[in-house]
Each structure stands twice: as structure tokens, then as C-alpha cells.
Design an enzyme around this catalytic site. Structure first.
Site, PDB file in Angstrom:
ATOM      1  N   LYS A   1      14.734  13.198  28.478  1.00  0.00           N
ATOM      2  CA  LYS A   1      13.511  13.675  27.797  1.00  0.00           C
ATOM      3  C   LYS A   1      13.554  13.223  26.343  1.00  0.00           C
ATOM      4  CE  LYS A   1      12.696  18.232  26.730  1.00  0.00           C
ATOM      5  NZ  LYS A   1      12.641  18.205  25.250  1.00  0.00           N
TER       6      LYS A   1
ATOM      7  N   ASP B   1      18.282  20.019  23.884  1.00  0.00           N
ATOM      8  CA  ASP B   1      19.078  19.970  22.656  1.00  0.00           C
ATOM      9  C   ASP B   1      18.964  21.299  21.895  1.00  0.00           C
ATOM     10  OD1 ASP B   1      16.502  19.685  21.761  1.00  0.00           O
ATOM     11  OD2 ASP B   1      16.852  17.858  20.595  1.00  0.00           O
TER      12      ASP B   1
ATOM     13  N   GLU C   1       4.666  21.659  23.935  1.00  0.00           N
ATOM     14  CA  GLU C   1       5.201  22.868  23.286  1.00  0.00           C
ATOM     15  C   GLU C   1       4.272  23.363  22.179  1.00  0.00           C
ATOM     16  OE1 GLU C   1       9.328  22.607  22.178  1.00  0.00           O
ATOM     17  OE2 GLU C   1       9.270  24.510  21.088  1.00  0.00           O
TER      18      GLU C   1
ATOM     19  N   ASP D   1      18.097  15.986  27.400  1.00  0.00           N
ATOM     20  CA  ASP D   1      17.405  15.601  26.159  1.00  0.00           C
ATOM     21  C   ASP D   1      18.094  14.437  25.462  1.00  0.00           C
ATOM     22  OD1 ASP D   1      15.039  16.870  25.437  1.00  0.00           O
ATOM     23  OD2 ASP D   1      16.060  18.657  24.657  1.00  0.00           O
TER      24      ASP D   1
END
Ligand code: KIV
Length: 270
Positions: free
Chosen positions: A112, A43, A179, A82
Site C-alpha cells: 500500500k 505503518d 481516510e 505499507d
């Protein structure tokens, strides 16, 4: 196309997994030609191709539109799409309907979803046969709360992230994207989990790496995060466009090499 079990076996064989984002037909074609293991229709397309400030404005329809183009460009690559902001966390039924829609309409191999609160959702999707990649650490859909900064920087937060990683694996996540977390913590999580851990800004000891296409190719990006390495420079496009503009204005383009010189007359139809 590499299957999920082949990708999961990379971890056992200590072979790194490469993942890159792609959002359209040509970038997907390039990723497939480069033999990247996994394409993520992230995204992040909200910023990279739609010009938003963050990912929050990206819709389910946006994701489907772009993921379909990616699938056409990379028919033989494992594709993850996403779940955008608002595509999960509304109600159990709505969340599942969106998951089915994303998975079914895009022909992606997995979806995801961001956040540690989604263990039940991961379980529900898995039971329906939808593979879910979990995304923990910095989750850009929550940037209004967390900001863009390294996560899990103290002992308690690190322990929490470790627990969350185990919880999403336990719930049925097939992979984990981590992340912006300290490298030693990402290494520990990768060591403890059975599923592959793909890092972005998480050091070198995860099971794989993911970068955003536009970041690694310097393609229209205004701000590069510390963890981005630039492998190419698409800003040369500006030079080409500037030259094209100049040649049009000066009538240098089109020249003889780019012109059909004679009309072809069809004698029979005269
Ligand atoms: O949307 C995206 O590109 C992502 C990556 C940063 C992992 O989620």
C-alpha cells in the site's frame, strides 16, 4: 485465503470488505480467527507498537520485520503491507527495489502506498506483478503538511480527490483506502470506481472498512479519532499486571497450583 479477484467481486456483489491492521503474530492470528477479509500491516505500527509520535520514523526494515510475523500468524488471510515514509518517492529504480523487497521478503499479497502523486509508481509495480493498494485523503506520512484533519472539505478539493481516485485506478491500483473524508464524497468515489474502496473515517457507503487493531481494542491508545469505534478493552491488562505485581510482592504467587511439588529422581542415573 480470499484472492484479489474474490475481494474485488465483493464490490459487484455489494458485500462489504473487512480490513484490520495487525503488526505481530498474535494479532494476526486473532484477525484470521475472526475471519477478517484483509490484514493491513500498517505503518501505524510506528505509533501503536513502537511508540513514535507519527509514522514518519518507520523504516522499510521495520515493515518487513512486522509483516513477516503477521504472515506467520495469518497464513490464510490476504495481507497488505505499507510502504513506509522514504520507501517511495526517491527515484524510479530505488522505489521499485523497495517495492520488490517488501513484496518478496514479507510474502504479503499487496503493498500500500500513500499519495496521488504515485500513478507512475503504481503502473511500474503493476507491470512487475506487484499489486498496489492506493491510499488517498488523509495520508499520515504527509501529516507534517496536512495535519490530522478531515480532507477534501471544499468543492475544489473534493473534485481533486475524485480525479485522483480515478487516476490511481487507471494506473493499476487494485484497491483504494480513503481516510478522513466526508461520507458523501467517499460514497460518490466508491460508486464511480470499479476497484474496492475501503474507508477509514469515510462513512458507511464505501465498499469496506478498516480500523487500527489497537484503536478498536483500546490497547495502549492515548487518543481516539472521532471515527474509531471501540469493540473491546485491552486496558484490562493493566488490572491483571497490577494484581500480579501485588501477588509477587506478597508471596501469594506462585501458589501450590502453579508449582512443581516434587523433584523427579531418575533412579537409573543416580
Ligand atoms: O497505517 C495504517 O494503519 C493505515 C490505516 C490507517 C489505513 O494506513
Amino acid at each position: 485465503m480470499k484472492t484479489l479477484s474474490q475481494l474485488q467481486a465483493y464490490k459487484e456483489n455489494k458485500e462489504k470488505i473487512s480490513m484490520v491492521t495487525a503488526y505481530d503474530y498474535p494479532s494476526a492470528k486473532q484477525a484470521e480467527a475472526a475471519q477478517i477479509d484483509i490484514i493491513l500491516v500498517g505503518d501505524s505500527l510506528g505509533m501503536t507498537v513502537l511508540g513514535y509520535d507519527n509514522t514518519v520514523q518507520v523504516t522499510v526494515e521495520d515493515m518487513i520485520h512486522h509483516a513477516k510475523a503477521v504472515r506467520r500468524g495469518a497464513p490464510d488471510t490476504y495481507v497488505v503491507v505499507d510502504v513506509p515514509f522514504g520507501g517511495v518517492g526517491i527515484s524510479e529504480q530505488y522505489d521499485l527495489e523497495i517495492a520488490v523487497k517488501l513484496y518478496q521478503q514479507t510474502s504479503a499479497n499487496a503493498i500500500k502506498a500513500e499519495g496521488a502523486h504515485l500513478t507512475k509508481y503504481i503502473g511500474n509495480c503493476s507491470r512487475m506483478g506487484i499489486p498496489v493498494v492506493s491510499h488517498l485523503g488523509l495520508t499520515p506520512q504527509s501529516v507534517g503538511i496536512t495535519g490530522y484533519k478531515m480532507q477534501a472539505s471544499n468543492k475544489d478539493a473534493a473534485q481533486q480527490l475524485l480525479n485522483d481516485a480515478h487516476a490511481v485506478q487507471q494506473a493499476g491500483a487494485v484497491m483504494l483506502v480513503l481516510e478522513a473524508v466526508p461520507a458523501d464524497l467517499a460514497a460518490e468515489i466508491s460508486k464511480q470506481l470499479d476497484i474496492p474502496v475501503i474507508g477509514i473515517g469515510a462513512g458507511k457507503d464505501t465498499d469496506g472498512q478498516v480500523l487500527v487493531y489497537h484503536d478498536l481494542l483500546n490497547y495502549g491508545v492515548e487518543h481516539q479519532a472521532k471515527f474509531v469505534k471501540q469493540y473491546g478493552d485491552f486496558s484490562v491488562g493493566i488490572d491483571a499486571l497490577t494484581e500480579y505485581n501485588r501477588e509477587v510482592k506478597s508471596s501469594e504467587f506462585p501458589d501450590g497450583n502453579h508449582t512443581y511439588k516434587k523433584r523427579v529422581m531418575d533412579e537409573d542415573t543416580k
